[in-house]
Design an enzyme around this catalytic site. Structure first.
Site, PDB file in Angstrom:
ATOM      1  N   ASN A   9       0.904  -1.592  -0.170  1.00  0.00           N
ATOM      2  CA  ASN A   9      -0.656  -0.108   0.323  1.00  0.00           C
ATOM      3  C   ASN A   9       0.538   1.164  -0.048  1.00  0.00           C
ATOM      4  O   ASN A   9       1.943   1.437   1.424  1.00  0.00           O
ATOM      5  CB  ASN A   9      -0.815  -0.023   1.120  1.00  0.00           C
ATOM      6  CG  ASN A   9      -1.894   1.891   1.063  1.00  0.00           C
ATOM      7  OD1 ASN A   9      -2.026   1.811   0.122  1.00  0.00           O
ATOM      8  ND2 ASN A   9      -2.154   1.498   2.391  1.00  0.00           N
ATOM      9  N   TRP A  10       0.989   2.215  -1.071  1.00  0.00           N
ATOM     10  CA  TRP A  10       1.787   2.403  -1.389  1.00  0.00           C
ATOM     11  C   TRP A  10       1.453   4.513  -0.590  1.00  0.00           C
ATOM     12  O   TRP A  10       1.887   5.327  -0.700  1.00  0.00           O
ATOM     13  CB  TRP A  10       2.628   3.162  -2.721  1.00  0.00           C
ATOM     14  CG  TRP A  10       2.721   2.367  -3.937  1.00  0.00           C
ATOM     15  CD1 TRP A  10       2.965   0.827  -3.085  1.00  0.00           C
ATOM     16  CD2 TRP A  10       3.979   1.999  -4.649  1.00  0.00           C
ATOM     17  NE1 TRP A  10       4.168   0.054  -3.214  1.00  0.00           N
ATOM     18  CE2 TRP A  10       4.540   0.923  -4.877  1.00  0.00           C
ATOM     19  CE3 TRP A  10       3.946   2.785  -5.214  1.00  0.00           C
ATOM     20  CZ2 TRP A  10       4.834   0.860  -6.064  1.00  0.00           C
ATOM     21  CZ3 TRP A  10       3.994   2.525  -6.854  1.00  0.00           C
ATOM     22  CH2 TRP A  10       5.152   0.941  -6.696  1.00  0.00           C
ATOM     23  N   LYS A  11      -0.111   4.313  -0.347  1.00  0.00           N
ATOM     24  CA  LYS A  11      -0.871   5.648   0.322  1.00  0.00           C
ATOM     25  C   LYS A  11      -0.669   6.478  -0.791  1.00  0.00           C
ATOM     26  O   LYS A  11      -0.531   6.420  -1.667  1.00  0.00           O
ATOM     27  CB  LYS A  11      -0.243   5.470   1.844  1.00  0.00           C
ATOM     28  CG  LYS A  11      -0.196   4.203   2.224  1.00  0.00           C
ATOM     29  CD  LYS A  11      -0.341   5.003   4.180  1.00  0.00           C
ATOM     30  CE  LYS A  11       0.272   3.440   4.629  1.00  0.00           C
ATOM     31  NZ  LYS A  11      -0.253   3.712   6.638  1.00  0.00           N
ATOM     32  N   HIS A  95      -9.319   0.348   4.684  1.00  0.00           N
ATOM     33  CA  HIS A  95      -8.258   1.269   5.355  1.00  0.00           C
ATOM     34  C   HIS A  95      -8.427   1.722   6.626  1.00  0.00           C
ATOM     35  O   HIS A  95      -9.396   2.889   6.388  1.00  0.00           O
ATOM     36  CB  HIS A  95      -7.519   1.410   4.648  1.00  0.00           C
ATOM     37  CG  HIS A  95      -6.103   1.769   5.605  1.00  0.00           C
ATOM     38  ND1 HIS A  95      -5.595   2.888   6.086  1.00  0.00           N
ATOM     39  CD2 HIS A  95      -4.974   1.144   5.018  1.00  0.00           C
ATOM     40  CE1 HIS A  95      -4.010   2.535   6.279  1.00  0.00           C
ATOM     41  NE2 HIS A  95      -3.958   1.262   5.619  1.00  0.00           N
ATOM     42  N   GLU A  97      -7.423   4.477   7.239  1.00  0.00           N
ATOM     43  CA  GLU A  97      -7.231   5.319   7.529  1.00  0.00           C
ATOM     44  C   GLU A  97      -8.394   6.253   7.116  1.00  0.00           C
ATOM     45  O   GLU A  97      -8.704   7.435   7.271  1.00  0.00           O
ATOM     46  CB  GLU A  97      -5.969   5.566   7.134  1.00  0.00           C
ATOM     47  CG  GLU A  97      -4.912   5.646   7.578  1.00  0.00           C
ATOM     48  CD  GLU A  97      -3.513   5.240   6.952  1.00  0.00           C
ATOM     49  OE1 GLU A  97      -3.679   5.383   5.634  1.00  0.00           O
ATOM     50  OE2 GLU A  97      -2.514   5.083   7.506  1.00  0.00           O
ATOM     51  N   GLU A 167      -5.174  -5.318  10.368  1.00  0.00           N
ATOM     52  CA  GLU A 167      -4.229  -4.359  10.951  1.00  0.00           C
ATOM     53  C   GLU A 167      -5.045  -3.513  12.224  1.00  0.00           C
ATOM     54  O   GLU A 167      -5.819  -2.629  11.439  1.00  0.00           O
ATOM     55  CB  GLU A 167      -4.843  -3.867   9.679  1.00  0.00           C
ATOM     56  CG  GLU A 167      -4.107  -4.155   8.007  1.00  0.00           C
ATOM     57  CD  GLU A 167      -3.838  -3.119   6.801  1.00  0.00           C
ATOM     58  OE1 GLU A 167      -2.443  -3.146   6.369  1.00  0.00           O
ATOM     59  OE2 GLU A 167      -4.633  -1.954   6.810  1.00  0.00           O
ATOM     60  N   GLY A 173       2.230   2.249  10.770  1.00  0.00           N
ATOM     61  CA  GLY A 173       3.033   3.386  10.426  1.00  0.00           C
ATOM     62  C   GLY A 173       3.808   3.772  11.594  1.00  0.00           C
ATOM     63  O   GLY A 173       4.238   4.943  11.789  1.00  0.00           O
ATOM     64  N   SER A 213       3.316  -2.695  10.155  1.00  0.00           N
ATOM     65  CA  SER A 213       5.042  -2.201  10.322  1.00  0.00           C
ATOM     66  C   SER A 213       5.934  -3.594  10.106  1.00  0.00           C
ATOM     67  O   SER A 213       6.003  -4.322  10.416  1.00  0.00           O
ATOM     68  CB  SER A 213       4.408  -1.981  12.081  1.00  0.00           C
ATOM     69  OG  SER A 213       4.786  -0.697  12.404  1.00  0.00           O
ATOM     70  N   GLY A 234       3.367  -1.303   3.918  1.00  0.00           N
ATOM     71  CA  GLY A 234       3.127   0.397   4.287  1.00  0.00           C
ATOM     72  C   GLY A 234       4.009   0.795   3.591  1.00  0.00           C
ATOM     73  O   GLY A 234       4.893   0.062   2.926  1.00  0.00           O
ATOM     74  N   GLY A 235       5.147   0.871   4.600  1.00  0.00           N
ATOM     75  CA  GLY A 235       6.261   1.778   4.869  1.00  0.00           C
ATOM     76  C   GLY A 235       7.137   1.202   3.833  1.00  0.00           C
ATOM     77  O   GLY A 235       8.160   0.939   2.683  1.00  0.00           O
TER      78      GLY A 235
HETATM   79  C1  PEP Z   1      -0.851  -0.127   6.059  1.00  0.00           C
HETATM   80  O1  PEP Z   1      -0.440   0.906   5.516  1.00  0.00           O
HETATM   81  O2  PEP Z   1      -1.696  -0.912   6.005  1.00  0.00           O
HETATM   82  C2  PEP Z   1       0.178  -0.302   6.795  1.00  0.00           C
HETATM   83  C3  PEP Z   1       0.167  -1.675   7.394  1.00  0.00           C
HETATM   84  O3  PEP Z   1       1.302   0.488   6.648  1.00  0.00           O
HETATM   85  P1  PEP Z   1       3.337  -0.005   7.966  1.00  0.00           P
HETATM   86  O4  PEP Z   1       3.270  -1.556   7.057  1.00  0.00           O
HETATM   87  O5  PEP Z   1       3.604   0.919   7.096  1.00  0.00           O
HETATM   88  O6  PEP Z   1       2.215   0.062   9.756  1.00  0.00           O
END
Ligand code: PEP
Length: 251
Positions: A9-11, A95, A97, A167, A173, A213, A234-235
């Site tokens: 997920n490049w957000k 998600h 967010e 999640e 994040g 993470s 994500g990251g």
């Molecule tokens: C996400 O964006 O769904 C996520 C899990 O981010 P991260 O891996 O950065 O925690």
């Protein structure tokens, strides 16, 4: 045997040149990967370019969100048909967010899920509790509500194109990952909820990703758990080598 799904997920990151460069690096880092499905979800504006960069390979492209209507007066929204037109096979829905920042409710997410599936997309549907909910002992109730309300009305055929992503919001994040045991407990509980509501066969076949993470150094132990069938990243998906290392850990 459930084939793992690893999704990036490049957000809200990366302009076109950097997104295409990352897609090319991911494609070459994964060359020859088998036994795992890989999805990349960039921002809407670069979807076509990223889909082109992955064309001919096994990596599929997804949107990060979509609305529950095909077209019309919904300023700022995007439909599943538009995602498909841009080269997507998948979308993320729900998600945290979207749930938290944009106040998306279980009912809205359920509507979007049905419409995305009816429009031919595969869906990664996210659930997960906040830290406050976990610490107050409400985690199971939250997961129950998100599963029952969010997946309401799906039939067995729909479920073949749905992946759940557990999640925990406190792990997204933050650099704080759920331990493999915490992830396994939540995934096993989620699978039980699905079994109660939709039947044992659906539950046994349903893939449940962990997200929060995930990094190359913790992916293998999370993915080794019986009920963890992939990761939503994500990251660590913003660097080709770390994303590829997570995909390799899933094989
Ligand atoms: C996400 O964006 O769904 C996520 C899990 O981010 P991260 O891996 O950065 O925690």
């Amino acid at each position: 045997m459930r084939t793992p799904v690893i999704a990036g997920n490049w957000k809200m990151n990366l302009l076109r040149d950097d997104a295409v460069a990352l897609a090319r690096d991911v494609a070459s880092a994964l060359d020859g990967s088998t036994g795992v499905e890989v999805v990349v979800c960039p921002v809407f504006t670069v979807l076509s370019s990223v889909a082109e960069a992955f064309a001919g390979g096994s990596v599929e492209v997804g949107g990060q969100n979509c609305y529950g209507v095909e077209s019309g007066a919904f300023t700022g929204e995007i439909s599943p048909q538009m995602l498909r037109d841009a080269g997507c096979a998948w979308t993320i829905i729900g998600h945290s967010e979207r749930r938290q920042i944009f106040n998306e409710s279980d009912a809205l997410l359920n509507k979007k899920l049905h419409f995305a599936l009816a429009s031919g997309l595969k869906v990664m549907f996210c659930i997960g509790e906040t830290l406050e909910e976990r610490e107050s002992g409400a985690m199971n109730d939250v997961l129950r509500r998100q599963v029952i309300e969010g997946l309401k009305g799906l039939d067995d055929t729909d479920f073949t194109r749905v992946v759940l992503a557990y999640e925990p919001v406190w792990a997204i994040g933050t650099g704080v990952t759920a331990t493999p045991e915490q992830a396994e407990e939540a995934h096993a509980f989620t699978r039980e909820l699905v079994a109660e509501a939709f039947g044992g066969t659906v539950a046994a076949d349903l893939r449940i990703q962990y997200g929060g993470s995930v990094k190359p150094d913790n992916a293998a132990e999370l993915l080794a758990k019986e009920n963890v069938d992939g990761a939503l990243v994500g990251g660590a998906a913003l660097q080709a080598d770390s994303f590829a290392a997570i995909v390799k850990a899933a094989r």
